[in-house]
Design an enzyme around this catalytic site. Structure first.
Site, PDB file in Angstrom:
ATOM      1  CE  LYS A 227     -13.673 -42.047  35.652  1.00 19.64           C
ATOM      2  NZ  LYS A 227     -14.786 -42.036  36.593  1.00 19.64           N
ATOM      3  NE  ARG A 262     -19.700 -40.451  32.114  1.00 19.97           N
ATOM      4  CZ  ARG A 262     -18.474 -40.018  31.875  1.00 19.97           C
ATOM      5  NH1 ARG A 262     -17.424 -40.778  32.153  1.00 19.97           N
ATOM      6  NH2 ARG A 262     -18.269 -38.816  31.368  1.00 19.97           N
TER       7      ARG A 262
HETATM    8  C1  7PJ Z   1     -17.793 -40.181  35.656  1.00 19.31           C
HETATM    9  C2  7PJ Z   1     -18.790 -39.314  35.238  1.00 19.31           C
HETATM   10  C3  7PJ Z   1     -18.161 -41.338  36.415  1.00 19.31           C
HETATM   11  C4  7PJ Z   1     -20.437 -40.600  36.207  1.00 19.31           C
HETATM   12  C5  7PJ Z   1     -16.868 -38.565  34.591  1.00 19.31           C
HETATM   13  C6  7PJ Z   1     -13.832 -39.451  33.159  1.00 19.31           C
HETATM   14  C7  7PJ Z   1     -14.103 -38.338  34.088  1.00 19.31           C
HETATM   15  N1  7PJ Z   1     -20.106 -39.502  35.503  1.00 19.31           N
HETATM   16  N2  7PJ Z   1     -18.191 -38.291  34.571  1.00 19.31           N
HETATM   17  N3  7PJ Z   1     -19.495 -41.495  36.658  1.00 19.31           N
HETATM   18  N4  7PJ Z   1     -16.599 -39.715  35.221  1.00 19.31           N
HETATM   19  N5  7PJ Z   1     -21.721 -40.839  36.495  1.00 19.31           N
HETATM   20  O1  7PJ Z   1     -14.684 -39.936  32.423  1.00 19.31           O
HETATM   21  O2  7PJ Z   1     -12.644 -39.876  33.169  1.00 19.31           O
HETATM   22  O3  7PJ Z   1     -17.347 -42.161  36.853  1.00 19.31           O
HETATM   23  S1  7PJ Z   1     -15.696 -37.517  33.854  1.00 19.31           S
END
Ligand code: 7PJ
Length: 285
Positions: A227, A262
């Site tokens: 990020k 994640r």
């Molecule tokens: C997240 C997500 C997160 C959860 C994205 C990216 C943006 N789902 N989907 N948590 N971020 N649960 O991956 O940069 O932080 S999309």
């Protein structure tokens, strides 16, 4: 289609109880071109990526068809379903891992679970009434993420008096609403939503005080991988140059109680997590 590998809620709670961290690998289904050829390419690309993350040791595959990056424009449900459903079916037919669907829309959740997804990941925290209904109906584990505002505008001027306190109130309200709507507590997973309507200061505060969110007794997910906060800290412009920073942030979150990470970089994260697991195992009498 292989069975859902045991009950996923049970696997998540087992892992949390024993201090084992689960690695959720990110599979983005990139926008199709207008031709059928384009659609086939994006299916093949996503499937190949899913195979790779599975071989690297992912525990869950998170499949998403709508970008929620800052400034991203919304996609309609029909287009999103057309993107993700073929990928979910192909992944479930071939790979013996649970799949989660990264979406804010009830319609997409229903179609994804019917296609074999065993988890919902909603960056909007089921605040859309139809999304909440879909989570109740499908009865799968659901990640409730916090976001201030909406993806298109969320990074313009994020503001909190105390970001951790506001998120605690948010989670309390969301948990109560989800339970009142008929969701099982076993199916709730919480996520503070790094980068979703948060300044660098807010993100660092959330990481530092992540353990606070343990008070709900629910599994916690952290998504910090690549990020922009890590770009700000390291000065690395290109997201794929942020692997080491992502691994470090993941370890910090895991040590503060994150149960699911994640991530984009599954192999590196699995190695890092194996060090945490070894250390925790070594504590046992
Ligand atoms: C997240 C997500 C997160 C959860 C994205 C990216 C943006 N789902 N989907 N948590 N971020 N649960 O991956 O940069 O932080 S999309």
């Amino acid at each position: 289609m292989p069975d859902q590998p045991r009950d996923l809620a049970e696997s998540i709670h087992d892992a949390a109880a024993t201090g084992r961290i689960l690695v959720m690998g990110i599979v983005n289904v990139t926008p199709d071109s207008f031709s059928d050829g384009g659609r086939f390419d994006s299916l093949e690309t996503a499937l190949a990526h899913a195979r790779r993350l599975a071989s690297e040791g992912a525990d869950i595959l998170d499949i998403g068809g709508e970008s929620t990056r800052p400034g991203a424009e919304p996609v309609d449900a029909r287009a999103e379903i057309q993107r993700v459903v073929p990928v979910i079916k192909a992944v479930r037919a071939e790979i013996d891992l649970p799949v989660s669907i990264d979406t804010m829309k009830g319609e997409v959740m229903r179609a994804a679970v019917a296609a074999g997804a065993g988890m919902i990941n909603d960056v909007n925290g089921l605040r859309d009434p139809d999304a909440l209904l879909a989570a109740v109906e499908t009865c799968v584990p659901t990640c409730i993420m916090h976001m201030q505002g909406e993806p298109r505008t969320m990074q313009l001027q994020p503001k909190y008096d105390d970001v951790v306190e506001e998120l605690r109130l948010f989670f309390r309200e969301r948990i109560d609403t989800c339970l009142a709507a008929g969701m099982s507590e076993r199916n709730l997973v919480l996520d503070p939503g790094f980068g979703f309507g948060k300044s660098l200061h807010h993100n660092l505060d959330l990481l530092d005080r992540f353990a606070r969110f343990g008070e709900f007794g629910l599994p916690l997910l952290a998504g910090i991988s690549r990020k922009s906060m890590l770009g700000r800290i390291t000065g690395r412009e290109a997201a794929d140059d942020r692997v080491a920073a992502s691994v470090a942030a993941g370890v910090l979150a895991a040590e503060r109680g994150a149960n699911i990470l994640r991530v984009h970089d599954v192999a590196e994260t699995v190695d890092a997590v194996s060090v945490i697991h070894a250390m925790r195992e070594n504590r046992k009498p």
